[in-house]
Design an enzyme around this catalytic site. Structure first.
Site, PDB file in Angstrom:
ATOM      1  N   HIS A   1       0.826  -1.205   0.000  1.00 30.09           N
ATOM      2  CA  HIS A   1       0.000   0.000   0.000  1.00 30.09           C
ATOM      3  C   HIS A   1       0.864   1.260   0.000  1.00 30.09           C
ATOM      4  O   HIS A   1       0.567   2.225  -0.714  1.00 30.09           O
ATOM      5  CB  HIS A   1      -0.944   0.010   1.197  1.00 30.09           C
ATOM      6  CG  HIS A   1      -1.960   1.092   1.151  1.00 30.09           C
ATOM      7  ND1 HIS A   1      -2.897   1.189   0.155  1.00 30.09           N
ATOM      8  CD2 HIS A   1      -2.173   2.169   1.965  1.00 30.09           C
ATOM      9  CE1 HIS A   1      -3.655   2.261   0.350  1.00 30.09           C
ATOM     10  NE2 HIS A   1      -3.226   2.870   1.440  1.00 30.09           N
ATOM     11  N   LYS A   2       1.915   1.253   0.781  1.00 29.79           N
ATOM     12  CA  LYS A   2       2.898   2.343   0.802  1.00 29.79           C
ATOM     13  C   LYS A   2       4.244   1.733   1.171  1.00 29.79           C
ATOM     14  O   LYS A   2       4.320   0.641   1.758  1.00 29.79           O
ATOM     15  CB  LYS A   2       2.542   3.416   1.850  1.00 29.79           C
ATOM     16  CG  LYS A   2       1.238   4.147   1.612  1.00 29.79           C
ATOM     17  CD  LYS A   2       0.999   5.202   2.701  1.00 29.79           C
ATOM     18  CE  LYS A   2      -0.337   5.906   2.497  1.00 29.79           C
ATOM     19  NZ  LYS A   2      -0.583   6.944   3.528  1.00 29.79           N
TER      20      LYS A   2
ATOM     21  N   TYR B   1       4.546   0.819   4.701  1.00 29.17           N
ATOM     22  CA  TYR B   1       3.740  -0.306   5.167  1.00 29.17           C
ATOM     23  C   TYR B   1       4.215  -1.578   4.466  1.00 29.17           C
ATOM     24  O   TYR B   1       3.557  -2.103   3.572  1.00 29.17           O
ATOM     25  CB  TYR B   1       2.258  -0.067   4.872  1.00 29.17           C
ATOM     26  CG  TYR B   1       1.652   1.123   5.586  1.00 29.17           C
ATOM     27  CD1 TYR B   1       1.992   1.398   6.906  1.00 29.17           C
ATOM     28  CD2 TYR B   1       0.752   1.957   4.955  1.00 29.17           C
ATOM     29  CE1 TYR B   1       1.437   2.482   7.564  1.00 29.17           C
ATOM     30  CE2 TYR B   1       0.191   3.046   5.615  1.00 29.17           C
ATOM     31  CZ  TYR B   1       0.539   3.300   6.917  1.00 29.17           C
ATOM     32  OH  TYR B   1      -0.007   4.384   7.563  1.00 29.17           O
TER      33      TYR B   1
ATOM     34  N   ASP C   1      -8.111  -0.302   0.235  1.00 27.83           N
ATOM     35  CA  ASP C   1      -8.117   1.088  -0.213  1.00 27.83           C
ATOM     36  C   ASP C   1      -7.284   1.269  -1.487  1.00 27.83           C
ATOM     37  O   ASP C   1      -7.627   2.033  -2.384  1.00 27.83           O
ATOM     38  CB  ASP C   1      -7.533   2.021   0.864  1.00 27.83           C
ATOM     39  CG  ASP C   1      -8.002   1.713   2.271  1.00 27.83           C
ATOM     40  OD1 ASP C   1      -8.143   0.532   2.607  1.00 27.83           O
ATOM     41  OD2 ASP C   1      -8.194   2.664   3.040  1.00 27.83           O
TER      42      ASP C   1
ATOM     43  N   ARG D   1     -15.993   1.110   4.456  1.00 31.07           N
ATOM     44  CA  ARG D   1     -15.425   1.928   3.390  1.00 31.07           C
ATOM     45  C   ARG D   1     -14.307   1.205   2.644  1.00 31.07           C
ATOM     46  O   ARG D   1     -14.117   1.447   1.448  1.00 31.07           O
ATOM     47  CB  ARG D   1     -14.915   3.277   3.930  1.00 31.07           C
ATOM     48  CG  ARG D   1     -14.492   4.204   2.784  1.00 31.07           C
ATOM     49  CD  ARG D   1     -14.536   5.660   3.153  1.00 31.07           C
ATOM     50  NE  ARG D   1     -13.429   6.096   3.971  1.00 31.07           N
ATOM     51  CZ  ARG D   1     -13.553   6.867   5.047  1.00 31.07           C
ATOM     52  NH1 ARG D   1     -14.748   7.261   5.457  1.00 31.07           N
ATOM     53  NH2 ARG D   1     -12.494   7.246   5.733  1.00 31.07           N
TER      54      ARG D   1
ATOM     55  N   TRP E   1     -14.266   1.043  -1.332  1.00 33.02           N
ATOM     56  CA  TRP E   1     -13.184   1.375  -2.269  1.00 33.02           C
ATOM     57  C   TRP E   1     -13.007   0.252  -3.292  1.00 33.02           C
ATOM     58  O   TRP E   1     -12.847   0.511  -4.492  1.00 33.02           O
ATOM     59  CB  TRP E   1     -11.862   1.572  -1.525  1.00 33.02           C
ATOM     60  CG  TRP E   1     -11.692   2.797  -0.670  1.00 33.02           C
ATOM     61  CD1 TRP E   1     -11.309   2.836   0.643  1.00 33.02           C
ATOM     62  CD2 TRP E   1     -11.817   4.182  -1.059  1.00 33.02           C
ATOM     63  NE1 TRP E   1     -11.208   4.124   1.094  1.00 33.02           N
ATOM     64  CE2 TRP E   1     -11.503   4.975   0.072  1.00 33.02           C
ATOM     65  CE3 TRP E   1     -12.164   4.814  -2.254  1.00 33.02           C
ATOM     66  CZ2 TRP E   1     -11.530   6.369   0.049  1.00 33.02           C
ATOM     67  CZ3 TRP E   1     -12.191   6.208  -2.279  1.00 33.02           C
ATOM     68  CH2 TRP E   1     -11.880   6.971  -1.150  1.00 33.02           C
TER      69      TRP E   1
END
Length: 408
Positions: A169-170, A173, A180, A250, A254
């Site tokens: 994700h990043k 991370y 997401d 949520r 997404w």
């Protein structure tokens, strides 16, 4: 992964940019006085909910109207500008296009550098705003937008991956895939592939969406958990499966939106298209199953509606209405899902949309943010205690998109 890959990327991109010609478009898209954008509009004038909410958002968002206002290259800004672009496509109002152009001009300089974008972060969140550049490039032919698009595409060539090829994700991370990220990266990459004939990118998009379902789907409920840690080192990760503890509404929203948006650009004859349609169908079945029968809405923690503290949440509800309605409208899903979308939309208007005396609309009951980290444990208590906001763009954007799909 080489420790200095980010630095090499920046250097390579800088050299490439210097070698590329940079013709300037040299003027606005149309003869429109951009100073008018700072004047508040009357949200009671439009007849449809989509445009009424859009006008309300614009009146509350000076960064969209005033070039002097500072802003960041964030996924929430991209979500609102994307919604604005869809409103413009429906209404053809040149004022809406002027807002989009102003954002593009403010955020992308003539060399294609993106203001506040940090490629070394290798964050999938940074890609979502890139979708608004495709239309600007198509209309203006200004090479600065092509350069910016190429830079964002280049990020994904360096994006660190799990052992099966799933995007982290990043960078901060490691070994983690979050739902997401499906919306942040996959629609952008699919549109890039379609626009610039990057055929290999279609395979990459399919791989990401398929891996997310593989790792995160609960076979008992059909719902997908928020995140997965391949290393099992994160405190929130199940030590056997790597998944987080709960199904956040949520996060699934997404993912559902990513699927229907990807299919718009995904080739009809691609061998993985059928798999993506099958995933969307499984998601729709699970989402419909956990739709609150009374209100038509969805809960913050989707599969625990009776548990103390849980609440009906606006952003997830808007996202599911959008995904179900668009899926049915585009024939990605059975048309019966349109009824579920309409019921959900009615619940949104009843429970979440507030009209102020001046006609401006508020969207209530939006979870501000939720993530996974050492101090965000993904527990039930964590999700229900995160701040709740009015008019958070993660809710208003999907509300506008849902309204457009239902022609409201």
């Amino acid at each position: 992964m080489n420790d200095n890959f980010a630095g090499r990327w920046i250097a390579v991109y800088g050299i490439a940019s210097a070698l590329i010609a940079s013709p300037s478009f040299g003027g606005p898209l149309f003869d429109h006085d951009l100073t008018e954008l700072t004047e508040p509009a009357d949200p009671r004038a439009p007849k449809k909910w989509s445009e009424r909410m859009m006008v309300s958002v614009l009146n509350r968002s000076p960064w969209m109207a005033d070039a002097a206002q500072k802003d960041t290259w964030g996924y929430t800004q991209g979500l609102i500008i994307h919604a604005l672009e869809e409103v413009w496509r429906k209404t053809k109002d040149p004022k809406y296009l002027a807002y989009i152009q102003r954002y593009g001009d403010k955020m992308v300089d003539q060399q294609g550098a993106i203001n506040t974008y940090k490629p070394e972060d290798l964050s999938l969140d940074n890609l979502n705003s890139g979708k608004v550049l495709f239309n600007l490039y198509s209309l203006t032919k200004d090479e600065k937008y092509r350069k910016a698009l190429d830079q964002l595409r280049y990020q994904l060539k360096w994006q660190p991956k799990t052992t099966e090829g799933g995007y982290w994700h990043k960078l901060k991370y490691p070994w983690q895939m979050w739902l997401d990220g499906a919306y942040m990266a996959s629609p952008f990459l699919t549109q890039y592939a379609s626009t610039f004939h990057d055929e290999a990118a279609f395979d990459e998009v399919a791989r990401q969406l398929i891996l997310l379902e593989k790792q995160l789907r609960d076979p008992k409920t059909g719902l997908l958990y928020h995140g997965w840690d391949e290393s099992r080192m994160q405190p929130w990760a199940n030590k056997q499966t790597g998944v987080s503890q709960n199904v956040w509404g949520r996060a699934m929203g997404w993912y559902a939106m990513a699927l229907v948006d990807v299919l718009d650009y995904f080739p009809e004859k691609h061998p993985q298209r059928k798999n993506l349609l099958a995933i969307l169908d499984r998601v729709a079945v699970a989402v419909h199953k956990y739709q609150d029968p009374k209100s038509g809405l969805w809960y913050q923690v989707m599969d625990q509606p009776e548990r103390a503290g849980n609440y009906l949440e606006a952003s997830a509800s808007c996202m599911f209405v959008y995904a179900l309605a668009k899926g049915a409208n585009r024939h990605y899903l059975d048309k019966t899902y349109l009824r579920a979308a309409e019921k959900g939309y009615s619940g949104i208007l009843d429970r979440f949309v507030e009209t102020k005396p001046d006609g401006e609309l508020n969207l209530l009951q939006v979870c501000e943010v939720a993530g996974l980290s050492a101090d965000r444990d993904g527990s039930y208590e964590y999700y229900i205690k995160e701040p709740i906001r009015v008019n958070d763009p993660k809710g208003t954007g999907p509300f506008i998109l849902a309204s457009l799909e239902l022609n409201q």
